[in-house]
Scaffold this motif. Sequence first.
Motif, PDB file in Angstrom:
ATOM      1  N   LEU A  92      17.647  18.518  -1.433  1.00 13.43           N
ATOM      2  CA  LEU A  92      17.623  18.120   0.429  1.00 13.43           C
ATOM      3  C   LEU A  92      16.485  17.600   0.851  1.00 13.43           C
ATOM      4  CD1 LEU A  92      18.796  18.882   2.587  1.00 13.43           C
ATOM      5  CD2 LEU A  92      17.398  20.954   3.812  1.00 13.43           C
ATOM      6  N   ARG A  93      15.993  17.879  -0.359  1.00 10.30           N
ATOM      7  CA  ARG A  93      13.941  16.686  -0.030  1.00 10.30           C
ATOM      8  C   ARG A  93      14.598  16.173  -0.570  1.00 10.30           C
ATOM      9  NH1 ARG A  93       9.379  19.699   0.872  1.00 10.30           N
ATOM     10  NH2 ARG A  93       9.565  22.025   0.982  1.00 10.30           N
ATOM     11  N   ILE A  94      15.457  15.534  -1.917  1.00 12.65           N
ATOM     12  CA  ILE A  94      15.728  14.515  -3.061  1.00 12.65           C
ATOM     13  C   ILE A  94      16.429  13.455  -1.267  1.00 12.65           C
ATOM     14  CG2 ILE A  94      16.720  13.063  -3.814  1.00 12.65           C
ATOM     15  CD1 ILE A  94      16.706  14.948  -5.435  1.00 12.65           C
ATOM     16  N   ALA A  95      17.724  14.115  -0.790  1.00 13.66           N
ATOM     17  CA  ALA A  95      17.933  13.117   0.603  1.00 13.66           C
ATOM     18  C   ALA A  95      17.293  12.570   1.596  1.00 13.66           C
ATOM     19  CB  ALA A  95      18.846  14.101   1.053  1.00 13.66           C
ATOM     20  N   PHE A  96      16.387  13.393   1.913  1.00 12.84           N
ATOM     21  CA  PHE A  96      15.496  13.693   3.360  1.00 12.84           C
ATOM     22  C   PHE A  96      14.461  11.769   2.225  1.00 12.84           C
ATOM     23  CE2 PHE A  96      15.469  17.691   5.363  1.00 12.84           C
ATOM     24  CZ  PHE A  96      16.170  16.962   6.813  1.00 12.84           C
ATOM     25  N   ASP A  97      14.041  12.492   1.084  1.00 17.75           N
ATOM     26  CA  ASP A  97      12.905  11.031   0.536  1.00 17.75           C
ATOM     27  C   ASP A  97      13.916   9.724   0.710  1.00 17.75           C
ATOM     28  OD1 ASP A  97      11.072  10.579  -0.932  1.00 17.75           O
ATOM     29  OD2 ASP A  97      12.323  10.528  -2.369  1.00 17.75           O
ATOM     30  N   THR A  98      14.954   9.647   0.366  1.00 19.44           N
ATOM     31  CA  THR A  98      15.873   8.867  -0.110  1.00 19.44           C
ATOM     32  C   THR A  98      15.698   7.959   2.012  1.00 19.44           C
ATOM     33  OG1 THR A  98      17.027   9.140  -2.136  1.00 19.44           O
ATOM     34  CG2 THR A  98      18.004   7.604  -1.109  1.00 19.44           C
ATOM     35  N   ALA A  99      16.113   9.291   2.539  1.00 25.14           N
ATOM     36  CA  ALA A  99      16.707   8.004   4.210  1.00 25.14           C
ATOM     37  C   ALA A  99      15.257   7.775   4.515  1.00 25.14           C
ATOM     38  CB  ALA A  99      17.339   9.572   4.839  1.00 25.14           C
ATOM     39  N   GLY A 100      14.366   8.322   4.221  1.00 27.44           N
ATOM     40  CA  GLY A 100      13.075   8.297   4.769  1.00 27.44           C
ATOM     41  C   GLY A 100      12.631   7.028   4.253  1.00 27.44           C
ATOM     42  N   ARG A 101      12.582   6.635   3.031  1.00 28.77           N
ATOM     43  CA  ARG A 101      12.020   5.777   1.868  1.00 28.77           C
ATOM     44  C   ARG A 101      12.964   4.082   2.690  1.00 28.77           C
ATOM     45  NH1 ARG A 101      13.268   5.400  -2.838  1.00 28.77           N
ATOM     46  NH2 ARG A 101      14.029   7.226  -3.344  1.00 28.77           N
ATOM     47  N   GLY A 102      14.189   4.966   3.401  1.00 31.33           N
ATOM     48  CA  GLY A 102      15.142   3.256   3.346  1.00 31.33           C
ATOM     49  C   GLY A 102      14.960   3.353   5.058  1.00 31.33           C
ATOM     50  N   ALA A 103      14.673   4.249   5.958  1.00 35.59           N
ATOM     51  CA  ALA A 103      13.762   4.112   7.166  1.00 35.59           C
ATOM     52  C   ALA A 103      12.078   2.777   7.058  1.00 35.59           C
ATOM     53  CB  ALA A 103      13.890   4.976   7.503  1.00 35.59           C
ATOM     54  N   VAL A 104      11.408   3.409   6.403  1.00 38.42           N
ATOM     55  CA  VAL A 104      10.614   2.947   6.587  1.00 38.42           C
ATOM     56  C   VAL A 104      10.595   1.739   5.660  1.00 38.42           C
ATOM     57  CG1 VAL A 104       8.464   2.325   5.028  1.00 38.42           C
ATOM     58  CG2 VAL A 104       9.088   4.655   5.688  1.00 38.42           C
ATOM     59  N   HIS A 105      11.011   1.119   5.180  1.00 39.15           N
ATOM     60  CA  HIS A 105      11.774  -0.206   4.412  1.00 39.15           C
ATOM     61  C   HIS A 105      11.900  -0.909   5.725  1.00 39.15           C
ATOM     62  CE1 HIS A 105      13.438  -3.617   1.455  1.00 39.15           C
ATOM     63  NE2 HIS A 105      14.326  -3.900   2.569  1.00 39.15           N
TER      64      HIS A 105
END
Length: 208
Positions: A92-105
């Motif tokens: 779940l943390r990996i999923a959030f981290d991936t989504a967060g990096r995409g949002a920041v990009h």
Amino acid sequence: MFSIIQAAGWPIWPLIACSIIAVALVIERLSSLRAVRVSPPRLLDEVISVSSKHLPAPEVVNKLAANSAMGGVLATGLRSVIGEPRMTEEGLRIAFDTAGRGAVHRLERYLNTLGTIASAAPLLGLLGTVIGMIEIFGSQSPTGGNPEQLARGISIALYNTAFGLMIAIPALMFYRYFRGRVDEYAIELEQAAERMVPHLMRFTAQAK
């Protein structure tokens, strides 16, 4: 204005193009980086409240994803748990981290272009200055100077230098401002994800 452009010579045209692009990027980023489009103040509390007893329906999750950048990150976590009831905390943390990096990009879109303009505008102004200096030296000859060519060289040098700085200074200020806003939003997204992880893990524990 047209007379100034004429006096500044052809080196002014790249600077004009940079100014138009910079203004367009600033307006676009001012609109896109508003809090309501990135991190609405009460969105996280509302999501936690709605999902306090059960996971929301897919239609609700889709609306959440379209709400804002934070909504997209939170929706990713919800979808991960809905799609895999036995989701581990690490997954779940990996999923959030991936989504967060995409949002920041996505939040950083066009910032490199704006920063490039802030750096390139003084150099383009310097190019105009050099060309003006060439005009000034070209006005001098053994038989005497050419006052008209001398005046034109001075105009080219001064106008391009001034215009380059007029573009670079606001562009750099807005670039720094937008960069700071993106960093603030990145922290908010990270904190929201940290709050959502234990909240969603309750549902995975019930499924085991």
